[in-house]
Design an enzyme around this catalytic site. Structure first.
Site: not given
Ligand SMILES: Cc1cc2nc3c(=O)[nH]c(=O)nc-3n(C[C@H](O)[C@H](O)[C@H](O)COP(=O)(O)OP(=O)(O)OC[C@H]3O[C@@H](n4cnc5c(N)ncnc54)[C@H](O)[C@@H]3O)c2cc1C
Length: 302
Positions: A70, A213
């Protein structure tokens, strides 16, 4: 653990309202909550980027490898060149130990017996400790007494009966061994060894992260971290999170052809839809008008 943060929902509203010269900070009004929903609904992202969260995390290296993908987060990680990593390992709890899924190549599914789970945990624990002991040996530290004690705790069989666990004795016995550099000694550590970092991200990109996630397709171990961040967000920005759930987590993406089919059915029941609108308090007047326009292509009155 949260170490720092900047902003709140009022700060997002302030950034959004500057577009037309407004934007003084004040208590949130009903209109402001509607505006938060509008920003999420229409991907008006930059006002949502105006707040930031900084957390300190301790996480297994294999989870860190997923999290580091990320790119919109900034992080500083403990350096295993400067310091020795601790002998702290992630061993999964019984309820998340499952076989490889036959239908999902990236997932787990099915049941293991309690004895199988016990053996798996034992093996992981022994393997992690063995690698850590070798790490200590390479560094030139003598860790084997400590390891011996720990292995005795995890396995009732005496250490000496498990010769495969013995570390190369020559390095330990060599009084002139200076110890390998930390940056090289770490190579053999197992991926469940914990690392630590400070991770900072803005709220828009944090929502993007949570969307990916906290999804059931994400691996359980990273979901635990994402769910915790989601919980922090819910306490900090409850109205924004309510909109995020409505428009992202609980939303369903409908393709063009799928929508064609659904719209045909919906167009047959305008009165039913109007009645349903009155039941749904979460949707603002504007959201109802937008949905009506999507279905009928005309401006509805609510
Ligand atoms: C369930 C799941 C399975 C996965 N499996 C794999 C796998 O098998 N192998 C693998 O390698 N990865 C895998 N990933 C990681 C995935 O491919 C992404 O790298 C990760 O989810 C980060 O997403 P992101 O790029 O949107 O996020 P971020 O890096 O935080 O970026 C956020 C957004 O910013 C923009 N952005 C950021 N950087 C750039 C850039 N350089 N150029 C243009 N736009 C940019 C993009 O719009 C991006 O969506 C998986 C992820 C998930 C959730």
């Amino acid at each position: 653990m949260v170490t720092d943060y900047m902003g709140d929902e009022a700060a997002i509203i302030e950034s959004a309202r500057i577009s037309y010269g407004g934007g003084n900070r004040r208590e949130l009004s009903k209109g402001d909550i509607g505006l938060l929903r509008y920003l999420i609904r229409h991907h008006h992202n930059t006002p949502i980027e105006s707040c930031e969260l900084k957390v300190r995390m301790e996480l297994p290296i294999f989870v860190a490898r997923q999290l580091v993908r990320h790119r919109t987060a900034s992080l500083n990680e403990v350096s295993a060149r400067y310091t020795e990593l601790q002998d702290k390992f992630y061993i999964p709890a019984d309820d998340v130990l499952q076989p490889q899924s036959q239908t999902n190549k990236q997932g787990r599914e099915g049941i293991l017996t309690p004895e199988q789970k016990h053996q798996i945990k034992l093996l992981l624990e022994i393997e992690s400790n063995r690698a850590y002991n070798n790490y200590q040996t390479l560094l030139g530290n003598n860790f084997s007494k400590e390891l011996n004690k720990r292995l005795q705790e995890v396995n009732t069989r005496p250490f000496d009966e498990r010769p495969q666990l013995k570390v190369p004795a020559s390095l330990q016995a060599d009084e002139n061994y200076p110890g390998l550099a930390r940056e090289l000694a770490r190579m053999g550590l197992t991926l469940n060894t914990y690392t630590q970092w400070i991770w900072k991200i803005d709220t828009h990109n944090l929502l993007h992260f949570i969307g990916l996630r906290s999804d059931p397709h994400a691996q359980y171990e990273i979901r635990v971290y994402s769910d915790k961040l989601c919980e922090i967000m819910q306490g900090w920005m409850p109205n924004l999170m309510s909109a995020f759930y409505d428009y992202k987590m609980d939303a369903v993406l409908v393709s063009g052809p799928e929508w064609e089919i659904l719209r045909k059915y919906l167009q047959d029941t305008p009165q039913g839809i109007a009645n349903d609108f009155s039941q749904c308090e979460r949707m603002s007047k504007r959201e109802r008008e937008e949905l009506w326009y999507k279905i009928f292509g005309t401006k509805g009155e609510f």
